[in-house]
Design an enzyme around this catalytic site. Structure first.
Site, PDB file in Angstrom:
ATOM      1  N   ARG A   1       0.895  -1.348  -0.008  1.00 14.56           N
ATOM      2  CA  ARG A   1      -0.078  -0.134  -0.021  1.00 14.56           C
ATOM      3  C   ARG A   1       0.866   1.272  -0.025  1.00 14.56           C
ATOM      4  O   ARG A   1       0.602   2.244   0.510  1.00 14.56           O
ATOM      5  CB  ARG A   1      -0.934   0.095   1.094  1.00 14.56           C
ATOM      6  CG  ARG A   1      -1.840  -1.205   1.184  1.00 14.56           C
ATOM      7  CD  ARG A   1      -3.286  -0.618   2.246  1.00 14.56           C
ATOM      8  NE  ARG A   1      -3.917  -1.845   2.641  1.00 14.56           N
ATOM      9  CZ  ARG A   1      -4.016  -2.038   3.896  1.00 14.56           C
ATOM     10  NH1 ARG A   1      -3.257  -1.422   4.912  1.00 14.56           N
ATOM     11  NH2 ARG A   1      -4.952  -3.176   4.147  1.00 14.56           N
TER      12      ARG A   1
ATOM     13  N   ARG B   1      -3.540   6.419   1.110  1.00 17.83           N
ATOM     14  CA  ARG B   1      -4.123   7.627   1.843  1.00 17.83           C
ATOM     15  C   ARG B   1      -3.354   8.542   2.708  1.00 17.83           C
ATOM     16  O   ARG B   1      -3.600   9.530   3.121  1.00 17.83           O
ATOM     17  CB  ARG B   1      -5.314   7.224   2.489  1.00 17.83           C
ATOM     18  CG  ARG B   1      -6.613   7.052   1.349  1.00 17.83           C
ATOM     19  CD  ARG B   1      -7.957   6.319   2.284  1.00 17.83           C
ATOM     20  NE  ARG B   1      -7.786   5.012   2.549  1.00 17.83           N
ATOM     21  CZ  ARG B   1      -8.471   4.477   3.724  1.00 17.83           C
ATOM     22  NH1 ARG B   1      -9.552   5.091   4.257  1.00 17.83           N
ATOM     23  NH2 ARG B   1      -8.308   3.180   3.955  1.00 17.83           N
TER      24      ARG B   1
ATOM     25  N   ARG C   1      -7.109  11.220  -5.697  1.00 25.96           N
ATOM     26  CA  ARG C   1      -8.386  10.475  -5.657  1.00 25.96           C
ATOM     27  C   ARG C   1      -9.559  11.558  -5.513  1.00 25.96           C
ATOM     28  O   ARG C   1     -10.709  11.235  -6.262  1.00 25.96           O
ATOM     29  CB  ARG C   1      -8.368   9.695  -4.295  1.00 25.96           C
ATOM     30  CG  ARG C   1      -9.627   9.080  -3.976  1.00 25.96           C
ATOM     31  CD  ARG C   1      -9.621   7.821  -3.012  1.00 25.96           C
ATOM     32  NE  ARG C   1     -10.905   7.201  -2.648  1.00 25.96           N
ATOM     33  CZ  ARG C   1     -10.767   6.303  -1.865  1.00 25.96           C
ATOM     34  NH1 ARG C   1      -9.965   5.670  -1.270  1.00 25.96           N
ATOM     35  NH2 ARG C   1     -12.275   5.903  -1.578  1.00 25.96           N
TER      36      ARG C   1
ATOM     37  N   ASP D   1      -6.727  -2.824  -7.285  1.00 28.30           N
ATOM     38  CA  ASP D   1      -7.330  -3.379  -6.162  1.00 28.30           C
ATOM     39  C   ASP D   1      -7.164  -4.968  -6.375  1.00 28.30           C
ATOM     40  O   ASP D   1      -7.446  -5.495  -7.348  1.00 28.30           O
ATOM     41  CB  ASP D   1      -8.856  -2.823  -5.934  1.00 28.30           C
ATOM     42  CG  ASP D   1      -9.335  -3.073  -4.464  1.00 28.30           C
ATOM     43  OD1 ASP D   1      -9.036  -2.632  -3.394  1.00 28.30           O
ATOM     44  OD2 ASP D   1     -10.012  -4.216  -4.370  1.00 28.30           O
TER      45      ASP D   1
ATOM     46  N   TYR E   1     -14.673 -12.494   0.130  1.00 29.16           N
ATOM     47  CA  TYR E   1     -15.533 -11.201  -0.322  1.00 29.16           C
ATOM     48  C   TYR E   1     -16.788 -11.478  -0.938  1.00 29.16           C
ATOM     49  O   TYR E   1     -17.573 -10.618  -0.979  1.00 29.16           O
ATOM     50  CB  TYR E   1     -14.695 -10.101  -1.024  1.00 29.16           C
ATOM     51  CG  TYR E   1     -13.570  -9.613  -0.008  1.00 29.16           C
ATOM     52  CD1 TYR E   1     -13.950  -8.480   0.729  1.00 29.16           C
ATOM     53  CD2 TYR E   1     -12.059 -10.042   0.017  1.00 29.16           C
ATOM     54  CE1 TYR E   1     -12.842  -7.706   1.362  1.00 29.16           C
ATOM     55  CE2 TYR E   1     -11.293  -9.440   0.857  1.00 29.16           C
ATOM     56  CZ  TYR E   1     -11.580  -8.185   1.644  1.00 29.16           C
ATOM     57  OH  TYR E   1     -10.672  -7.793   2.250  1.00 29.16           O
TER      58      TYR E   1
END
Length: 369
Positions: free
Chosen positions: A39, A43, A52, A89, A166
């Site tokens: 990552r 963010r 973003r 992703d 998921y």
């Protein structure tokens, strides 16, 4: 002063100026231990948050090759990293199968459709990554070209088991109630799903390699929630099929394959037996013990606790030195965190971490010039 992105685009991508990541993954000599972060585009960087916001939402950012390239390069603008990793992703394959991936702020990924019956699994379409995930391949080609051979580009996918969790749960889970009920009561249905996902992951990673990825990582985020028997049957067996199905060489180089199972320290020997090039370790496994167990067969990646990035620079520096000492001298180590960097981290702490790895690892390597 020209930006890194500008200077990168002026270089031809045919020759790697810094290939120490690939050499370390292949357990070849390096002058210092290479480092990248899971990552690493995310963010915690204000420039990422601005990009973003410009894109509108996470999936729009993923689908815009120029913006995906921009955020992939942002960490390399700040830090002396030894690799770029594709910005995307792990859940793009289920999205391409029609489940409708979206992200709720503060809640993580969700699907508009979930799998509840065997018929749902049977109805899942086979994916053609070059067609159904063309935006990912366009991003890979764009990033590879922009990097211009400065550092390698890492591609990735989620493991079949992780993707299945998921798809059945509908999003993140703590107990995995639905998918584990399938595992114990309807294993044949879960195997059908995992088989379909395995074929899609092989196709997806091979398409990334074709487009420019020079190493690939399989993220088995939720393998560690399984029993020993279930892990081997429902996660590892399928990752082994993927490893054996991947393109072994591209652009004149071997393409290393990294397996990362969070909570997978008890299965290192079995993971090494898949034929993978390297194993990613979370922070719960001592890297020296891991090297003693499997270090003659695979490289090791990891494994500082991401929480250390909230500590003082002195504590970060000390922990980097401890992990390097635990691994010992010689190649076969790619420094990383034991999991992804979190959004609250100060970028200055990341610089301390990266610089400490390069500074202190030189004494671990003895290259003959």
């Amino acid at each position: 002063m020209e930006s890194l992105a500008t200077s990168l685009k002026q270089s031809a991508p045919s020759e790697l100026k810094n290939d120490r990541l690939l050499r370390a993954l292949l357990r070849q000599p390096v002058e210092i231990t290479p480092v990248w972060l899971m990552r690493q585009a995310g963010r915690y960087l204000p420039e990422y948050r601005a990009t973003r916001a410009k894109a509108g939402d996470f999936m729009s950012l993923c689908r815009n090759a120029d913006l995906a390239c921009q955020v992939t390069l942002q960490p390399l603008e700040r830090f002396d990293l030894d690799a770029a990793i594709l910005f995307s992703d792990i859940l793009t394959i289920p999205d391409a199968m029609g489940l409708g991936l979206y992200f709720e702020e503060g809640e993580g990924p969700r699907f508009r459709k979930t799998l509840t019956t065997e018929r749902d699994v049977e109805a899942l379409p086979a994916t053609d990554s070059r067609r159904d995930l063309d935006y990912v391949m366009t991003a890979v080609r764009t990033i590879y070209s922009a990097l211009g051979g400065t550092v390698p580009l890492i591609g990735f996918s989620g493991s079949p088991w992780t993707l299945a969790t998921y798809m059945v749960e509908g999003g993140s889970s703590r107990e995995f109630i639905k998918v584990k009920q399938w595992l114990y009561d309807q294993p044949e249905v879960l195997h059908l799903l995992l088989d379909k996902l395995t074929l899609s992951v092989i196709d997806y990673l091979n398409a990334q390699i074709e487009a420019g990825a020079q190493a690939v990582q399989i993220f088995d985020t939720w393998g560690g929630v399984l029993t020993d028997v279930a892990y081997r049957e429902f996660s590892l067996a399928y990752m082994e099929r993927i490893v054996k199905g991947l393109t072994p060489k591209a652009r004149g180089r071997e393409v290393p394959v990294i397996l990362f199972t969070k909570g997978g320290g008890q299965w290192l020997e079995a993971m090494a037996d898949t034929g993978c090039t390297a194993i990613g370790l979370d922070w719960t496994t001592n890297i020296g013990n891991a090297r003693h167990r499997v270090g003659q067969d695979v490289a090791l990646q990891g494994n500082m606790d991401p929480a250390l990035l909230r500590a003082s620079p002195a504590s970060i520096d000390q922990e980097v030195q401890r992990i390097l000492a635990d691994y010992g001298s010689g190649s076969g180590h790619v420094f990383n965190l034991g999991h992804g960097i979190t959004p609250d981290i100060n970028p200055d702490q990341v610089r301390v971490f990266v610089d400490a790895v390069h500074k202190h690892s030189e004494k671990c390597h003895h290259l003959v010039s």
